[in-house]
Design an enzyme around this catalytic site. Structure first.
Site, mmCIF file in Angstrom:
data_model
loop_
_atom_site.group_PDB
_atom_site.id
_atom_site.type_symbol
_atom_site.label_atom_id
_atom_site.label_comp_id
_atom_site.label_asym_id
_atom_site.label_seq_id
_atom_site.Cartn_x
_atom_site.Cartn_y
_atom_site.Cartn_z
ATOM 1 C CD GLU A 41 8.799 -16.522 -16.838
ATOM 2 O OE1 GLU A 41 7.941 -16.915 -17.629
ATOM 3 O OE2 GLU A 41 8.782 -15.382 -16.336
ATOM 4 N NE ARG A 63 4.147 1.724 -1.513
ATOM 5 C CZ ARG A 63 5.248 1.012 -1.350
ATOM 6 N NH1 ARG A 63 6.275 1.208 -2.146
ATOM 7 N NH2 ARG A 63 5.333 0.108 -0.399
ATOM 8 C CB CYS A 69 -0.842 0.056 1.261
ATOM 9 S SG CYS A 69 -1.831 -1.414 1.524
ATOM 10 C CG ASN A 80 2.793 -0.980 3.041
ATOM 11 O OD1 ASN A 80 2.286 -2.015 2.637
ATOM 12 N ND2 ASN A 80 3.951 -0.518 2.595
ATOM 13 N N GLY A 81 1.442 -3.391 5.222
ATOM 14 C CA GLY A 81 2.076 -4.612 5.718
ATOM 15 C C GLY A 81 1.019 -5.614 6.116
ATOM 16 C CD GLU A 101 6.920 -10.965 -21.297
ATOM 17 O OE1 GLU A 101 7.292 -11.627 -20.327
ATOM 18 O OE2 GLU A 101 5.751 -10.585 -21.445
ATOM 19 C CE LYS A 105 8.841 -12.342 -18.191
ATOM 20 N NZ LYS A 105 7.936 -13.143 -17.435
ATOM 21 C CD1 TRP A 164 -2.676 -3.987 -5.087
ATOM 22 C CD2 TRP A 164 -1.973 -5.465 -3.574
ATOM 23 N NE1 TRP A 164 -2.543 -5.187 -5.715
ATOM 24 C CE2 TRP A 164 -2.114 -6.116 -4.821
ATOM 25 C CE3 TRP A 164 -1.545 -6.201 -2.483
ATOM 26 C CZ2 TRP A 164 -1.833 -7.457 -4.998
ATOM 27 C CZ3 TRP A 164 -1.268 -7.544 -2.654
ATOM 28 C CH2 TRP A 164 -1.410 -8.160 -3.903
ATOM 29 C CE LYS A 176 1.301 -7.038 -14.717
ATOM 30 N NZ LYS A 176 2.444 -7.959 -14.865
ATOM 31 C CG HIS A 211 15.192 -35.911 -29.938
ATOM 32 N ND1 HIS A 211 15.386 -37.182 -30.389
ATOM 33 C CD2 HIS A 211 15.624 -35.892 -28.651
ATOM 34 C CE1 HIS A 211 15.884 -37.920 -29.411
ATOM 35 N NE2 HIS A 211 16.037 -37.158 -28.346
HETATM 36 C C1 F6R Z 1 4.576 -12.720 -19.241
HETATM 37 C C2 F6R Z 1 3.262 -12.455 -18.707
HETATM 38 C C3 F6R Z 1 2.115 -13.221 -19.243
HETATM 39 C C4 F6R Z 1 1.111 -13.557 -18.132
HETATM 40 C C5 F6R Z 1 -0.152 -14.177 -18.733
HETATM 41 C C6 F6R Z 1 -1.140 -14.586 -17.666
HETATM 42 O O1 F6R Z 1 5.555 -11.972 -18.595
HETATM 43 O O2 F6R Z 1 3.093 -11.622 -17.857
HETATM 44 O O3 F6R Z 1 2.524 -14.373 -19.908
HETATM 45 O O4 F6R Z 1 1.732 -14.436 -17.239
HETATM 46 O O5 F6R Z 1 -0.760 -13.262 -19.593
HETATM 47 O O6 F6R Z 1 -1.570 -13.479 -16.943
HETATM 48 P P1 F6R Z 1 -2.253 -13.649 -15.529
HETATM 49 O O7 F6R Z 1 -1.209 -14.213 -14.613
HETATM 50 O O8 F6R Z 1 -2.695 -12.282 -15.136
HETATM 51 O O9 F6R Z 1 -3.377 -14.619 -15.711
#
Ligand code: F6R
Length: 580
Positions: free
Chosen positions: A453, A27, A2, A100-101, A460, A457, A74, A575, A476
């Site tokens: 992963e 935050r 928060c 916050n905590g 993207e 990263k 939050w 996001k 293979h």
């Molecule tokens: C990659 C990334 C995406 C999310 C995916 C699922 O860095 O952020 O691959 O992991 O879109 O999103 P959530 O977790 O919000 O369901």
């Protein structure tokens, strides 16, 4: 996570605090509130929603007084709502707190405060009542005494009706004090007050402070006054919101030691009494890769078959799932359309459903039989980092609960810190490879999902084509891609498959491929097989994913930064993916 802010001086506190919490809104932004003190009274306004929305309804700037505290929330305990918004007021209305905590023993403390009517579902409200109960004319002493009874993390900001001081304290959650001339400020970080002063005192854990218009006194754990010179910061407001980091993603990578610390105490449970026949973990992207790590650890420890599926595939695959099965949805946002649709399908087929979610009260959280909230705090960077690590911690805890196996997660935060201290080395490695057009990532066993992963990263945020493979698969097909222009990132900690991945690395080297190895820092052999090494501390074998992912996040970050990409908002991505 928060945001908290405070002001004491000669100006109108509410006007100033409104700007402070606007700057802290990154935050957390599910509810907001403010308290001022004037003429022997506490004035409070608060409500659910973003700062601008709540202000449009409640008109914060019209609140009287030159002393005040404010909060942007939050949610962790208690859903976002008007009554759960901070600040909270003590039973007689004389003391107000913003927190916050997480107060871990709040239920126990609540029991000790019998007869007091609680007005919210939060863990934090207990602090307001406890402080009033311990108040005997000195607010600082009442706060110090109360915090001795508290188990958990906190940054708190407290005022009372006398308008003479703000008392603050911290343990585990950040708190900064801004030193002005004839006025002083408080903030979860300096963005709360950097527009007014650049002189700042940071509180350390277990310290408290009494802040008056013309003085700031700092006290240690034993309540003894200590002296601390303010530091001068050279931040502008934009930099300050990112805590001094160039991007939210980098800040969030650096928050991971604390996120693991916070996540270790997350209580885990299941929505069914019997042991499930099978577990389905369903998610998208990074959350899905966390699920894949979950498969390895649950199957290894609890011997329950686990299937991991992309949510977008699960829903069309006519899955064989029923009342003896446990369906686990993992999602940072809790709003991902495919994950939500998969959850609804699993419910329809009679499975028990559990969600691992970061955003409180999101749709998937609400629709599941049970929900476990990760404690990553708001993740702003589009590329998921700290949410992933928190999801992993929850999965280790679920595996432990199902199997009775003990994982020692407590050493992980300091080990991640050790990796973060190698940041310069990772940046130098990025400089050698940032112009490559293709990357391969390889790993075995629990580190195979981390290879996936790591590749995700990189692609993207840097727009470089990258693919992750189980390293045994290289022969293979994918080894045909190897050349001196295609670097391979090999995840090769000293675990039981070490010799296998080293053989795969040799096969790549024999074909002129360049290798960047994520390897144990004490590995004296690895330099023979790799061109560059990203060292990590050693740990028990099953816990390596919590460490191996961190250098890959940083490598992707620095490569993207060198390519001048828009790291926090990569092209074509969002996001929260709320459409199919
Ligand atoms: C990659 C990334 C995406 C999310 C995916 C699922 O860095 O952020 O691959 O992991 O879109 O999103 P959530 O977790 O919000 O369901």
């Amino acid at each position: 996570m928060c945001g908290i802010a405070g002001y004491i001086g000669k100006k109108k506190a509410a006007e100033l605090l409104l700007k402070s919490i606007k700057n802290l809104e990154y935050r957390g932004y599910d509810s907001v509130g403010m308290v001022t003190s004037s003429e022997g009274k506490i004035h409070i306004r608060k409500g659910a929603g973003k700062v601008d929305e709540v202000n449009a309804k409640l008109d914060f700037p019209s609140m009287p007084g030159t002393v005040g505290i404010a909060h942007t929330r939050w949610a962790t305990h208690g859903k976002p709502s008007d009554r759960n918004a901070h600040p909270h007021i003590s039973y007689s209305g004389k003391i107000a707190i913003a927190h916050n905590g997480i107060i871990e023993n709040y239920l126990e403390l609540k029991e000790s405060l019998q007869g007091i009517e609680f007005k919210s579902d939060t863990d934090s409200e207990v602090l307001a009542h406890l402080i009033e109960k311990n108040y005997q004319g000195n607010l600082l002493k009442a706060v110090q005494l109360s915090l001795k009874m508290v188990i958990g993390t906190y940054a708190i900001c407290v005022i009372n009706t006398n308008s003479e001081e703000i008392v603050v304290a911290r343990n585990g959650s950040p708190l900064a004090i801004g030193i002005g001339k004839g006025e002083n400020f408080v903030g979860s970080d300096v963005s709360a007050f950097v527009a007014h002063t650049k002189k700042v005192i940071y509180l350390n854990d277990f310290e408290s402070a009494e802040i008056r218009t013309n003085s700031v006194s700092i006290f240690n754990n034993e309540g003894k006054k200590i002296s601390r010179e303010p530091k001068t910061i050279d931040w502008d407001i934009e930099k300050a919101q990112k805590g001094g980091y160039k991007h939210f993603m980098l800040k969030e990578i650096h928050e991971q030691p604390q996120v693991v610390r916070d996540s270790i105490s997350i209580p885990v449970f299941f929505p069914m009494k019997e042991r499930p026949s099978r577990i389905f973990i369903v998610a998208c992207g990074t959350a899905g890769y966390a699920g894949l790590v979950g498969k390895y650890i649950i199957e290894k420890s609890a011997r329950i078959p686990v299937e991991v599926a992309y949510a977008s595939e699960f829903r069309y695959a006519e899955p064989i799932i029923g009342k003896d099965d446990l369906f686990i949805a993992i999602s940072q946002s809790g709003e991902t359309a495919d994950t939500l649709a998969a959850l609804r399908l699993a419910k329809q087929k009679g499975a028990h459903t559990l969600a691992i979610i970061n955003v409180m009260d999101s749709t998937i959280a609400r629709e599941s039989d049970a929900v476990i909230y990760t404690r990553a705090g708001p993740e702003i960077g589009v590329a998921s980092t700290k949410a992933f690590i928190s999801q992993l911690v929850v999965l280790y805890k679920l595996a432990a609960e199902l199997s009775g196996k003990k994982y020692d997660l407590t050493t992980i935060p300091q080990k991640i810190d050790a990796i973060l201290s190698q940041e310069e080395k990772i940046k130098e490695t990025a400089k050698k490879y940032f112009l490559a057009h293709n990357f391969l990532y390889i790993g075995r066993n629990l580190n195979f999902p981390i290879a996936l992963e790591g590749a995700l990263k990189l692609k993207e945020i840097s727009y470089i084509h990258a693919e992750g493979y189980a390293s045994g698969e290289m022969k293979h097909g994918p080894i045909a891609l190897v050349s001196d222009e295609v670097p391979t990132v090999a995840i090769a900690p000293r675990d039981s498959t070490y010799s296998k991945i080293v053989s795969n690395m040799q096969e790549i080297k024999a074909r002129n491929g360049k290798i960047i190895a994520v390897a144990s820092e004490k590995d004296g052999e690895i330099a023979k097989h790799a061109d560059d090494i990203l060292p990590i501390p050693t740990t028990e074998e099953d816990l390596y994913p919590l460490l191996t992912v961190v250098p890959l996040q940083l490598l992707a970050y620095y490569i993207a930064d060198l390519r001048e990409c828009d790291i926090d908002k990569p092209r074509n991505l969002a996001k929260s993916v709320t459409v199919e």
